[in-house]
Design an enzyme around this catalytic site. Structure first.
Site, PDB file in Angstrom:
ATOM      1  N   SER A 253       0.822  -1.207   0.000  1.00 51.73           N
ATOM      2  CA  SER A 253       0.000   0.000   0.000  1.00 51.73           C
ATOM      3  C   SER A 253       0.861   1.265   0.000  1.00 51.73           C
ATOM      4  O   SER A 253       1.904   1.333   0.644  1.00 51.73           O
ATOM      5  CB  SER A 253      -0.893   0.013   1.235  1.00 51.73           C
ATOM      6  OG  SER A 253      -1.493   1.277   1.355  1.00 51.73           O
ATOM      7  N   THR A 297      -9.596  -0.697   3.883  1.00 49.31           N
ATOM      8  CA  THR A 297      -9.557  -1.183   2.505  1.00 49.31           C
ATOM      9  C   THR A 297     -10.009  -2.636   2.475  1.00 49.31           C
ATOM     10  O   THR A 297     -10.403  -3.205   3.500  1.00 49.31           O
ATOM     11  CB  THR A 297      -8.153  -0.956   1.892  1.00 49.31           C
ATOM     12  OG1 THR A 297      -8.217  -1.284   0.513  1.00 49.31           O
ATOM     13  CG2 THR A 297      -7.081  -1.793   2.556  1.00 49.31           C
ATOM     14  N   LYS A 301     -14.326  -3.042   4.146  1.00 47.01           N
ATOM     15  CA  LYS A 301     -15.068  -1.783   3.977  1.00 47.01           C
ATOM     16  C   LYS A 301     -16.489  -1.840   4.526  1.00 47.01           C
ATOM     17  O   LYS A 301     -17.155  -0.808   4.615  1.00 47.01           O
ATOM     18  CB  LYS A 301     -15.089  -1.395   2.496  1.00 47.01           C
ATOM     19  CG  LYS A 301     -13.729  -0.927   2.010  1.00 47.01           C
ATOM     20  CD  LYS A 301     -13.823  -0.388   0.614  1.00 47.01           C
ATOM     21  CE  LYS A 301     -12.450  -0.186   0.024  1.00 47.01           C
ATOM     22  NZ  LYS A 301     -12.510   0.189  -1.390  1.00 47.01           N
ATOM     23  N   ASN A 322     -14.780   3.715   4.051  1.00 46.44           N
ATOM     24  CA  ASN A 322     -13.326   3.602   3.832  1.00 46.44           C
ATOM     25  C   ASN A 322     -12.549   4.512   4.781  1.00 46.44           C
ATOM     26  O   ASN A 322     -11.328   4.553   4.725  1.00 46.44           O
ATOM     27  CB  ASN A 322     -12.965   3.916   2.375  1.00 46.44           C
ATOM     28  CG  ASN A 322     -12.968   5.404   2.102  1.00 46.44           C
ATOM     29  OD1 ASN A 322     -13.809   6.119   2.613  1.00 46.44           O
ATOM     30  ND2 ASN A 322     -12.030   5.866   1.301  1.00 46.44           N
ATOM     31  N   GLY A 362     -18.333  -3.013 -13.415  1.00 44.14           N
ATOM     32  CA  GLY A 362     -18.182  -3.566 -12.065  1.00 44.14           C
ATOM     33  C   GLY A 362     -19.299  -3.108 -11.150  1.00 44.14           C
ATOM     34  O   GLY A 362     -19.697  -1.936 -11.174  1.00 44.14           O
ATOM     35  N   ALA A 363     -19.823  -4.055 -10.378  1.00 39.14           N
ATOM     36  CA  ALA A 363     -20.896  -3.735  -9.426  1.00 39.14           C
ATOM     37  C   ALA A 363     -20.552  -4.298  -8.057  1.00 39.14           C
ATOM     38  O   ALA A 363     -21.430  -4.642  -7.274  1.00 39.14           O
ATOM     39  CB  ALA A 363     -22.227  -4.286  -9.937  1.00 39.14           C
ATOM     40  N   ALA A 366     -16.463  -1.268  -4.977  1.00 39.59           N
ATOM     41  CA  ALA A 366     -15.975  -0.035  -5.597  1.00 39.59           C
ATOM     42  C   ALA A 366     -16.995   0.489  -6.607  1.00 39.59           C
ATOM     43  O   ALA A 366     -17.326   1.683  -6.615  1.00 39.59           O
ATOM     44  CB  ALA A 366     -14.633  -0.292  -6.276  1.00 39.59           C
ATOM     45  N   TYR A 447      -4.715   0.792  -9.505  1.00 41.65           N
ATOM     46  CA  TYR A 447      -3.453   1.552  -9.583  1.00 41.65           C
ATOM     47  C   TYR A 447      -2.217   0.684  -9.383  1.00 41.65           C
ATOM     48  O   TYR A 447      -1.113   1.189  -9.229  1.00 41.65           O
ATOM     49  CB  TYR A 447      -3.449   2.740  -8.612  1.00 41.65           C
ATOM     50  CG  TYR A 447      -3.324   2.397  -7.152  1.00 41.65           C
ATOM     51  CD1 TYR A 447      -4.447   2.204  -6.384  1.00 41.65           C
ATOM     52  CD2 TYR A 447      -2.072   2.274  -6.546  1.00 41.65           C
ATOM     53  CE1 TYR A 447      -4.346   1.890  -5.047  1.00 41.65           C
ATOM     54  CE2 TYR A 447      -1.959   1.962  -5.212  1.00 41.65           C
ATOM     55  CZ  TYR A 447      -3.102   1.766  -4.470  1.00 41.65           C
ATOM     56  OH  TYR A 447      -2.991   1.450  -3.140  1.00 41.65           O
ATOM     57  N   GLY A 468      -5.597   5.300 -11.489  1.00 38.01           N
ATOM     58  CA  GLY A 468      -6.078   5.000 -10.149  1.00 38.01           C
ATOM     59  C   GLY A 468      -5.396   5.804  -9.064  1.00 38.01           C
ATOM     60  O   GLY A 468      -5.943   5.987  -7.977  1.00 38.01           O
TER      61      GLY A 468
HETATM   62  P1  ATR Z   1     -14.295  -4.250  -4.836  1.00 35.33           P
HETATM   63  O1  ATR Z   1     -14.702  -3.874  -3.447  1.00 35.33           O
HETATM   64  O2  ATR Z   1     -12.872  -3.958  -5.157  1.00 35.33           O
HETATM   65  O3  ATR Z   1     -15.231  -3.722  -5.871  1.00 35.33           O
HETATM   66  P2  ATR Z   1     -15.598  -6.800  -5.127  1.00 35.33           P
HETATM   67  O4  ATR Z   1     -16.782  -6.346  -4.366  1.00 35.33           O
HETATM   68  O5  ATR Z   1     -15.084  -8.186  -4.902  1.00 35.33           O
HETATM   69  O6  ATR Z   1     -14.350  -5.857  -4.877  1.00 35.33           O
HETATM   70  O7  ATR Z   1     -15.918  -6.607  -6.684  1.00 35.33           O
HETATM   71  C1  ATR Z   1     -15.040  -6.984  -7.696  1.00 35.33           C
HETATM   72  C2  ATR Z   1     -15.652  -6.554  -9.023  1.00 35.33           C
HETATM   73  O8  ATR Z   1     -14.781  -6.962 -10.081  1.00 35.33           O
HETATM   74  C3  ATR Z   1     -16.999  -7.203  -9.298  1.00 35.33           C
HETATM   75  O9  ATR Z   1     -17.759  -6.328 -10.083  1.00 35.33           O
HETATM   76  C4  ATR Z   1     -16.573  -8.452 -10.078  1.00 35.33           C
HETATM   77  O10 ATR Z   1     -17.604  -8.989 -10.900  1.00 35.33           O
HETATM   78  P3  ATR Z   1     -18.658 -10.062 -10.300  1.00 35.33           P
HETATM   79  O11 ATR Z   1     -19.695  -9.256  -9.563  1.00 35.33           O
HETATM   80  O12 ATR Z   1     -19.170 -10.764 -11.472  1.00 35.33           O
HETATM   81  O13 ATR Z   1     -17.870 -10.957  -9.373  1.00 35.33           O
HETATM   82  C5  ATR Z   1     -15.503  -7.860 -10.934  1.00 35.33           C
HETATM   83  N1  ATR Z   1     -14.597  -8.885 -11.443  1.00 35.33           N
HETATM   84  C6  ATR Z   1     -13.669  -9.546 -10.746  1.00 35.33           C
HETATM   85  N2  ATR Z   1     -12.991 -10.405 -11.554  1.00 35.33           N
HETATM   86  C7  ATR Z   1     -13.522 -10.261 -12.800  1.00 35.33           C
HETATM   87  C8  ATR Z   1     -13.262 -10.837 -14.082  1.00 35.33           C
HETATM   88  N3  ATR Z   1     -12.277 -11.754 -14.229  1.00 35.33           N
HETATM   89  N4  ATR Z   1     -13.979 -10.444 -15.115  1.00 35.33           N
HETATM   90  C9  ATR Z   1     -14.953  -9.512 -14.988  1.00 35.33           C
HETATM   91  N5  ATR Z   1     -15.263  -8.927 -13.802  1.00 35.33           N
HETATM   92  C10 ATR Z   1     -14.542  -9.287 -12.726  1.00 35.33           C
END
Ligand code: ATR
Length: 516
Positions: A253, A297, A301, A322, A362-363, A366, A447, A468
């Protein structure tokens, strides 16, 4: 031995001969060490003549702790016990300021105690921490130690609490006047805070390696230069405010660099340490009493939502914290500075976000925070996620579009935000290069590395890249304001990060960075 008024930095030396000892001692001094620990057992194992080294003690330029540790307590001595004792006695005769001996081998001293040097009695546990450390400390003092040294292996960050507690009761800031003190170190990555907070805790000294990459003499030792210049151990005291990052992992970090740079620049009596935390609620319950603020982190979170006195409205709505900070009445408050920081970064590139079409990939944690904040800023948000159900739920919550991959590729976005973990430490990209839109903004929240494949391809396609680090610094600025009420030196924090990442000139082509 007189009590010292500040925590000292000791540098253990493992050298093969006297010239190497002199050179290393000089380097340690330059880096900020106050003491040399001559590890006679390790030096002998490396081929040195320990008698010669002992005779060189007056030439080393710093006060010396002479240590010849038995294999039974993590050392390398495999000679006669009588020879080990003789070596320590000669070290005292040649001017060692301190001698260190293991409590478990006290009988091997045959009743001998140093007359001119101070006596450190020590206890090492490379497997765990044991339950009654105070009993050991009391035995050490009863046996004549001026300094009781514990080096144990805390299983989780919560186990730092008894070490801090022992320092508060036997350390430099107790106001005791009986010339006794303590060193209570945690080994390994979990133990690192005990080394970098030694001054704030009141430990008599802490130990640092000479150089990065040097294996040192105990697991988890930071360098002398880090202890002296980054953590400013010698300037820490009982009033030093303690902040930290709680996460898993925390090893790479940039947070300690970012915040300690700002504390030093503003001459604030504060320090930021990396806490490797497995169980965040247990950590907060055990250590929250002496921690003034936290960056939280992955994966913590959401872990402290039920532990704090108050949650700011945005963080409560997101269910993601955070930042932990204390108000003037020391109530612990949870906040989310990441989501507004993402808006700030995008506004720098796009201007006001109202009605701007922004695609969030991504959902997860973050993606959720960023999508919420973008929608609140009036942007037209679309979410695409590998798991469609997650994007549909999130989109429903904030009135956004949930798109399949194919739909997302056809959607006319003005900014693309990667909020997945794809690209983190890999050469993967979450988005096809041939679907990048020239002139549009591409914002990668990853990042590590700073120049992700997505950002590189975005530059090549004529997009406006945002990296990032921009997000990391922006959310840190907001944390810093809450923690201290002061404005941190944003450009300096960013510059230090780029230097650490080996990119002193920026070099990632990022709009945010090059605009500084
Ligand atoms: P963070 O708090 O960093 O967002 P997280 O809640 O584990 O961590 O979310 C990771 C995100 O990256 C999710 O949107 C995940 O998609 P899924 O909801 O389908 O799991 C996405 N992600 C992780 N690996 C992936 C991959 N190989 N391809 C596409 N999306 C990915």
């Amino acid at each position: 031995m007189a009590l010292m008024t500040a925590t000292r930095i000791a540098c253990p030396l493992t050298v093969r001969d006297v010239p190497a000892a002199r050179m290393a001692a000089n380097q340690a001094h330059q880096a900020g060490a106050d003491l040399i620990e001559l590890r006679l057992d390790l030096c002998a194992a490396a081929g040195a003549d320990p008698q010669e080294l002992v005779r060189s003690i007056p030439d080393l330029g710093l006060p010396v702790i002479a240590t010849c540790r038995h294999r039974g307590e993590g050392g390398a001595w495999n000679g006669e016990e009588s020879a080990r004792l003789a070596l320590i006695q000669q070290a005292e005769a040649h001017g060692a300021a301190w001698v260190d001996w293991e409590l478990a081998f006290l009988d091997r001293l045959d009743g001998w105690r140093p007359q001119r040097a101070g006596l450190i009695l020590s206890h090492h546990d490379f497997e765990g921490q044991g339950s009654d450390l105070e009993a050991l400390v009391i035995r050490m003092y009863a046996a004549g130690a001026q300094c009781a040294k514990l080096a144990v292996t805390p299983p989780d960050a919560a186990a730092l609490a008894p070490l801090a507690d022992l320092c508060s009761r036997y350390g430099l800031w107790t106001g005791r006047n009986d010339a006794r003190s303590i060193v209570a170190l945690g080994m390994g990555e979990v133990g690192l805070p005990s080394r970098v907070l030694a001054g704030a805790w009141g430990a008599w000294c802490t130990f640092g390696r000479l150089e990065d990459g040097d294996p040192g003499s105990a697991p988890g030792q930071p360098t002398v230069a880090e202890l002296a210049s980054l953590y400013r151990v010698g300037r820490q005291g009982s009033d030093t405010r303690i902040f930290g990052l709680a996460g898993k992992p925390v090893g790479h970090s940039l947070s300690p660099l970012i915040y300690n740079t700002a504390f030093a620049h503003l001459d604030l009596d504060a320090v930021h340490a990396p806490f490797l935390v497995h169980d965040a609620p247990a950590f907060w319950q055990a250590c929250g009493g002496w921690i003034d603020g936290l960056s939280l982190t992955v994966p913590h979170k959401t872990a402290l939502l039920d532990q704090l006195d108050e949650i700011e409205p945005l963080a409560a709505r997101l269910g993601i914290i955070n930042t932990v900070w204390r108000d003037q009445s020391t109530r612990a408050i949870g906040a989310n500075t990441e989501a507004p920081a993402a808006v700030e970064c995008l506004e720098q590139a796009l201007g006001p976000l109202a009605r701007k079409r922004i695609l969030v990939l991504g959902a997860g944690g973050a993606g959720r925070g960023i999508a919420f904040a973008l929608a609140a800023a009036g942007a037209e948000v679309a979410i695409a996620n590998r798991t469609a159900a997650r994007s549909a739920t999130l989109a429903g919550e904030i009135g956004a579009l949930a798109l399949t991959g194919e739909e997302a590729r056809a959607w006319p976005w003005e900014a693309l935000v990667n909020a997945t973990s794809v690209g983190l430490g890999t050469e993967e990209s979450p988005w096809p290069a041939d679907r990048l839109r020239p002139g549009a903004v591409v914002f990668d929240t990853v990042y590590h590395p700073l120049q992700t494949r997505l950002l590189r391809e975005a530059c090549e396609a004529g997009c406006i890249p945002l990296c990032g680090l921009a997000l990391l610094i922006s959310q840190a600025v907001e944390q810093f304001r809450r923690w201290t009420g002061q404005e941190p030196p944003r450009a300096l924090m960013q510059r230090r990060c780029l230097e650490r990442l080996g990119l002193p000139q920026g070099g990632c082509g990022c709009l945010h960075l090059s605009s500084e």
